[in-house]
Design an enzyme around this catalytic site. Structure first.
Site, PDB file in Angstrom:
ATOM      1  N   HIS A  62      43.540  45.815  31.827  1.00 18.48           N
ATOM      2  CA  HIS A  62      43.736  44.705  32.688  1.00 18.48           C
ATOM      3  C   HIS A  62      43.352  43.460  32.373  1.00 18.48           C
ATOM      4  CE1 HIS A  62      43.064  47.906  36.031  1.00 18.48           C
ATOM      5  NE2 HIS A  62      44.414  48.022  35.464  1.00 18.48           N
ATOM      6  N   LYS A  72      33.502  39.238  30.706  1.00 14.49           N
ATOM      7  CA  LYS A  72      32.849  40.337  31.154  1.00 14.49           C
ATOM      8  C   LYS A  72      31.929  40.863  30.590  1.00 14.49           C
ATOM      9  CE  LYS A  72      37.351  41.658  33.446  1.00 14.49           C
ATOM     10  NZ  LYS A  72      38.453  42.476  33.130  1.00 14.49           N
ATOM     11  N   TYR A 132      29.688  45.793  36.307  1.00 18.49           N
ATOM     12  CA  TYR A 132      30.189  44.799  35.112  1.00 18.49           C
ATOM     13  C   TYR A 132      30.247  43.292  35.903  1.00 18.49           C
ATOM     14  CZ  TYR A 132      34.933  46.096  36.326  1.00 18.49           C
ATOM     15  OH  TYR A 132      36.315  46.141  37.505  1.00 18.49           O
ATOM     16  N   ASP A 169      48.535  50.924  37.375  1.00 20.75           N
ATOM     17  CA  ASP A 169      48.235  51.499  35.780  1.00 20.75           C
ATOM     18  C   ASP A 169      49.552  52.272  35.441  1.00 20.75           C
ATOM     19  OD1 ASP A 169      44.585  51.299  36.050  1.00 20.75           O
ATOM     20  OD2 ASP A 169      46.306  49.648  35.944  1.00 20.75           O
TER      21      ASP A 169
HETATM   22  C1  LIG Z   1      39.385  44.061  40.464  1.00 21.03           C
HETATM   23  C2  LIG Z   1      39.245  43.794  41.840  1.00 21.03           C
HETATM   24  C3  LIG Z   1      39.979  44.644  43.014  1.00 21.03           C
HETATM   25  N1  LIG Z   1      39.755  44.596  44.070  1.00 21.03           N
HETATM   26  C4  LIG Z   1      40.222  45.317  45.029  1.00 21.03           C
HETATM   27  C5  LIG Z   1      41.906  45.382  44.906  1.00 21.03           C
HETATM   28  C6  LIG Z   1      42.193  46.847  45.326  1.00 21.03           C
HETATM   29  O1  LIG Z   1      42.488  47.135  46.574  1.00 21.03           O
HETATM   30  C7  LIG Z   1      40.842  47.598  44.922  1.00 21.03           C
HETATM   31  C8  LIG Z   1      40.913  48.367  43.662  1.00 21.03           C
HETATM   32  O2  LIG Z   1      41.361  47.432  42.529  1.00 21.03           O
HETATM   33  P1  LIG Z   1      41.949  47.863  41.161  1.00 21.03           P
HETATM   34  O3  LIG Z   1      42.678  49.137  41.432  1.00 21.03           O
HETATM   35  O4  LIG Z   1      42.552  46.815  40.591  1.00 21.03           O
HETATM   36  O5  LIG Z   1      40.521  48.310  40.535  1.00 21.03           O
HETATM   37  P2  LIG Z   1      40.563  48.682  39.096  1.00 21.03           P
HETATM   38  O6  LIG Z   1      41.599  49.743  38.428  1.00 21.03           O
HETATM   39  O7  LIG Z   1      39.055  49.518  38.967  1.00 21.03           O
HETATM   40  O8  LIG Z   1      40.621  47.445  37.976  1.00 21.03           O
HETATM   41  C9  LIG Z   1      39.369  46.869  37.304  1.00 21.03           C
HETATM   42  O9  LIG Z   1      39.443  47.805  36.358  1.00 21.03           O
HETATM   43  C10 LIG Z   1      39.358  47.129  35.146  1.00 21.03           C
HETATM   44  C11 LIG Z   1      38.824  47.990  34.008  1.00 21.03           C
HETATM   45  C12 LIG Z   1      38.810  45.928  35.096  1.00 21.03           C
HETATM   46  O10 LIG Z   1      37.976  45.154  33.930  1.00 21.03           O
HETATM   47  C13 LIG Z   1      39.138  44.961  36.149  1.00 21.03           C
HETATM   48  O11 LIG Z   1      37.770  44.260  36.443  1.00 21.03           O
HETATM   49  C14 LIG Z   1      39.803  45.618  37.006  1.00 21.03           C
HETATM   50  O12 LIG Z   1      41.189  44.999  37.115  1.00 21.03           O
HETATM   51  O13 LIG Z   1      39.828  46.723  44.554  1.00 21.03           O
HETATM   52  C15 LIG Z   1      38.578  43.463  44.547  1.00 21.03           C
HETATM   53  O14 LIG Z   1      38.570  43.358  45.667  1.00 21.03           O
HETATM   54  N2  LIG Z   1      38.037  42.799  43.626  1.00 21.03           N
HETATM   55  C16 LIG Z   1      38.237  42.784  42.371  1.00 21.03           C
HETATM   56  O15 LIG Z   1      37.782  42.019  41.570  1.00 21.03           O
END
Ligand SMILES: Cc1cn([C@H]2C[C@H](O)[C@@H](COP(=O)(O)OP(=O)(O)O[C@H]3O[C@H](C)C(=O)[C@H](O)[C@H]3O)O2)c(=O)[nH]c1=O
Length: 188
Positions: A62, A72, A132, A169
């Site tokens: 990401h 980060k 993080y 993803d």
């Molecule tokens: C990143 C983020 C997400 N969200 C909400 C949006 C979605 O409804 C839910 C899950 O998001 P996501 O599927 O993108 O979460 P991860 O797959 O853990 O994504 C993260 O994983 C990788 C390893 C990263 O470094 C990034 O910070 C981030 O992309 O949280 C938020 O409300 N705020 C945020 O800062």
């Protein structure tokens, strides 16, 4: 705090001191002045926290594009994970190179990721927690992903079976299919 450089400019391993006693340990997991004393002063504005229930859960790769790029500071709060950073800063001497590191609750190691890098991790045990700090707020319109198994990156995730992925993803494009917004000078 121990600071270790990697061969990717700006990507560093940080290990804060732990004060152990019969109860366990205490550690200052982040201290801005101590980071600044090591030339690592980042203005973190948001803490993120996720828990992955299953071993082999992979989140990434990401990024957030300009004007909301994020540096980060990543650590593992519980369990164990393999964390990966990919340098996608156009003009970087290590463009498309990647670094992987085991972050665990036991080793207390942290990973400092500059803006302009892709970030992802895969869990090595169940119920792994990652926490993080980020230098900019979540900006959904700038939120992007590159596929974890992009053949142009050749990342060895140490997986013997297919990872557990989010739909986002699982459908992510290759790096070559996106308009890369990162340049080396701007990201440093
Ligand atoms: C990143 C983020 C997400 N969200 C909400 C949006 C979605 O409804 C839910 C899950 O998001 P996501 O599927 O993108 O979460 P991860 O797959 O853990 O994504 C993260 O994983 C990788 C390893 C990263 O470094 C990034 O910070 C981030 O992309 O949280 C938020 O409300 N705020 C945020 O800062």
């Amino acid at each position: 705090m121990k600071v270790e450089d990697t061969f990717l400019p700006g990507v560093k391993f940080l290990t804060p001191q732990r004060f152990g006693d019969a109860r366990g340990f205490f550690s200052e997991s982040w201290n801005r002045a101590r980071m600044a004393a090591s030339g690592l002063d980042h203005d973190f504005v948001q803490d993120n926290h996720s828990v992955s229930a299953a071993t082999g859960t992979l989140r990434g790769l990401h990024y957030q594009s300009p004007p909301h790029t994020q540096a980060k500071l990543v650590r593992c709060g519980r369990g164990a994970l393999f964390d990966v950073v990919v340098d996608v800063r156009l003009g970087s001497p290590t463009y498309l190179k990647w670094v992987g590191v085991d972050l665990t609750a036991d080793n207390g190691k942290q990973l400092l990721i500059p803006a302009g890098c892709l970030h992802g991790f895969v869990t090595r045990v169940a119920d792994t927690e990652i926490v993080y700090k980020c230098t900019d707020y979540y900006a959904p319109d700038c939120d992007g992903a590159v596929r974890w198994d992009d053949p142009d990156l050749g990342i060895d995730w140490g997986l013997s079976t297919a990872p557990i992925l989010s739909d986002k993803d699982a459908q992510a494009p290759r790096l070559s299919e996106i308009d890369n917004p990162f340049t080396y000078e701007a990201a440093l």
